[in-house]
Design a protein around this motif. Sequence first.
Motif, PDB file in Angstrom:
ATOM      1  N   CYS A 250       0.849  -1.201   0.000  1.00 50.51           N
ATOM      2  CA  CYS A 250       0.000   0.000   0.000  1.00 50.51           C
ATOM      3  C   CYS A 250       0.884   1.251   0.000  1.00 50.51           C
ATOM      4  O   CYS A 250       0.696   2.180  -0.781  1.00 50.51           O
ATOM      5  N   LEU A 262      -3.637   0.938  -6.564  1.00 55.12           N
ATOM      6  CA  LEU A 262      -4.096   1.120  -5.183  1.00 55.12           C
ATOM      7  C   LEU A 262      -5.601   0.830  -5.094  1.00 55.12           C
ATOM      8  O   LEU A 262      -6.083   0.166  -4.174  1.00 55.12           O
ATOM      9  N   HIS A 263      -6.335   1.326  -6.101  1.00 57.40           N
ATOM     10  CA  HIS A 263      -7.779   1.105  -6.152  1.00 57.40           C
ATOM     11  C   HIS A 263      -8.091  -0.395  -6.188  1.00 57.40           C
ATOM     12  O   HIS A 263      -8.964  -0.883  -5.451  1.00 57.40           O
ATOM     13  N   TRP A 265      -6.201  -2.806  -5.148  1.00 61.11           N
ATOM     14  CA  TRP A 265      -5.782  -3.377  -3.852  1.00 61.11           C
ATOM     15  C   TRP A 265      -6.879  -3.145  -2.799  1.00 61.11           C
ATOM     16  O   TRP A 265      -7.193  -4.016  -2.005  1.00 61.11           O
ATOM     17  N   MET A 266      -7.484  -1.951  -2.818  1.00 68.83           N
ATOM     18  CA  MET A 266      -8.582  -1.647  -1.891  1.00 68.83           C
ATOM     19  C   MET A 266      -9.819  -2.484  -2.220  1.00 68.83           C
ATOM     20  O   MET A 266     -10.515  -2.962  -1.321  1.00 68.83           O
ATOM     21  N   ASP A 267     -10.087  -2.628  -3.514  1.00 64.98           N
ATOM     22  CA  ASP A 267     -11.212  -3.452  -3.970  1.00 64.98           C
ATOM     23  C   ASP A 267     -11.110  -4.866  -3.414  1.00 64.98           C
ATOM     24  O   ASP A 267     -12.095  -5.465  -2.985  1.00 64.98           O
ATOM     25  N   LYS A 268      -9.882  -5.409  -3.459  1.00 64.80           N
ATOM     26  CA  LYS A 268      -9.650  -6.763  -2.962  1.00 64.80           C
ATOM     27  C   LYS A 268      -9.993  -6.831  -1.475  1.00 64.80           C
ATOM     28  O   LYS A 268     -10.634  -7.769  -1.011  1.00 64.80           O
ATOM     29  N   ALA A 269      -9.576  -5.799  -0.731  1.00 61.87           N
ATOM     30  CA  ALA A 269      -9.848  -5.766   0.715  1.00 61.87           C
ATOM     31  C   ALA A 269     -11.352  -5.720   0.975  1.00 61.87           C
ATOM     32  O   ALA A 269     -11.866  -6.361   1.892  1.00 61.87           O
ATOM     33  N   ASN A 270     -12.071  -4.966   0.145  1.00 66.84           N
ATOM     34  CA  ASN A 270     -13.544  -4.886   0.268  1.00 66.84           C
ATOM     35  C   ASN A 270     -14.187  -6.269   0.283  1.00 66.84           C
ATOM     36  O   ASN A 270     -15.190  -6.497   0.943  1.00 66.84           O
TER      37      ASN A 270
END
Lengths: 276, 276
Positions: A250, A262-263, A265-270
């Motif tokens: 990150c 980054l987007h 990577w955040m999507d994956k976390a969602n």
Amino acid sequence: MKIGIIGLGLMGGSLSIAIKKVYKDTEIIGFDHNDQHCIEALEYNLVDKVIDDINDFYGVDILFLAVPVDGIIKIVKQLSKVDKKTAIVDLGSTKALILNSVPTDIRQNFVAAHPMTGTEKSGPTAAIDNLYHGKAIVLCNIEDSGESQHQLAKQIFTNIGMKIFYMDAKEHDRHAAYISHMPHALSYALANAVMKQEDPKAIIALAGGGFRDMSRIAKSSPNMWQDIFRQNRQDLLDGIDCFAGELNRCRELIAQEKWDELHSWMDKANRLHEIL
Amino acid sequence: MKIGIIGLGLMGGSLSIAIKKVYKDTEIIGFDHNDQHCIEALEYNLVDKVIDDINDFYGVDILFLAVPVDGIIKIVKQLSKVDKKTAIVDLGSTKALILNSVPTDIRQNFVAAHPMTGTEKSGPTAAIDNLYHGKAIVLCNIEDSGESQHQLAKQIFTNIGMKIFYMDAKEHDRHAAYISHMPHALSYALANAVMKQEDPKAIIALAGGGFRDMSRIAKSSPNMWQDIFRQNRQDLLDGIDCFAGELNRCRELIAQEKWDELHSWMDKANRLHEIL
């Protein structure tokens, strides 16, 4: 039924409340090395009586060990005089080291359990209603437990509303490192990162729900968590390293201004919350 | 009073609910570039009407910008036709870049605000009662705002139950990095660390309150947070580095089995809650 509880804090006290709600004709006997805890446990009606010698638990149907994980290892070595039929159930957050320390002559009595619940508070005054209801509990290496002991423990945990999972102790410790132990390390580190700033009060005055949630378990007892971190040292280190790798990814995406990555990577976390 | 709200999601929708409770004779006019949001905002009675041209806000007493931070920067450049008396209040999580982008001719209209509240949800259906009540709000560089605009914003935020703090925009961004932006990065990283394990479902099945709390904000909108991370890039990187330093200290104490020092480090973290 006659039930013993060693350790009358948050976990033991709340367990007693839960059991009393379901099992009306039950005598619950408590033990705590802290005299003040014994007084409070009686005052809050958490137990029916307290005893001051753990050998006096002879004859109970089930004995819960609700003390910090190092305490469990000490206590199991003193329980050889227990009745052959008694189930001994520990509620520790680690499982492999505890199971390794159970003396052979009481191994059949022993049921290794980890209820996935708690709060950041401790002591008998922290005991609450419904701490266990709807929560997961892991029973480990159950093939080494006696059948009657297993069934009694299972019956009680089911009746107080818990969801039972079975697992190998080592697998449990790996999972617990990710779902519980490493998040505690993060929360402590977050609290310390803010506290070392020039004016932490000015920062903390602005705290919203996100920060409050993330820092809540940084209030947890160092005595208890130092023992857990020691007992699950290698899995915890692996968990911290895996997390640090993700945080570093990150950091690099931000430093290198790779916003699309980054987007993603955040999507994956969602997606975690499709499972949770 | 006539109020405009640009952005009818969680923040704008909840603000409208809060204002309607206190100010009975108020007309609230909404705008959202997403047609579905406009339909839902009317359906849920969040606003009295919606308009489809932001120039039609001429004449409102106060106009709230409740959109992601990059959207705020785009919108402020289109508001030159606003009435001289109108207060324009943005609710963005970053402040320095936004204030730098406000055109000189509407700088007096502008009040830069950051309410320290939110949830991981978004859209008009996420709007809730009491999102703002009892929470902190930071007003930045208020000396550059017109007196009447400042007073009107202050009156509304106070009347909906918020605690007002004043701060320089740069100081705000540093503080927000620690109390909000960096914790979001941690939560996303925690979620991704678990998701990359061999059997994430088996791990997540065991989740207790601690993990749920720590991973909650990993559900936050990547669109919104990508913008915030970009706008507060350097402060966020500093915050991540400071946190990573603390986590690494924890890691080293565990790796080197320095349990007494680990205990002191946890003790220090506990003290956060004497302030929080």
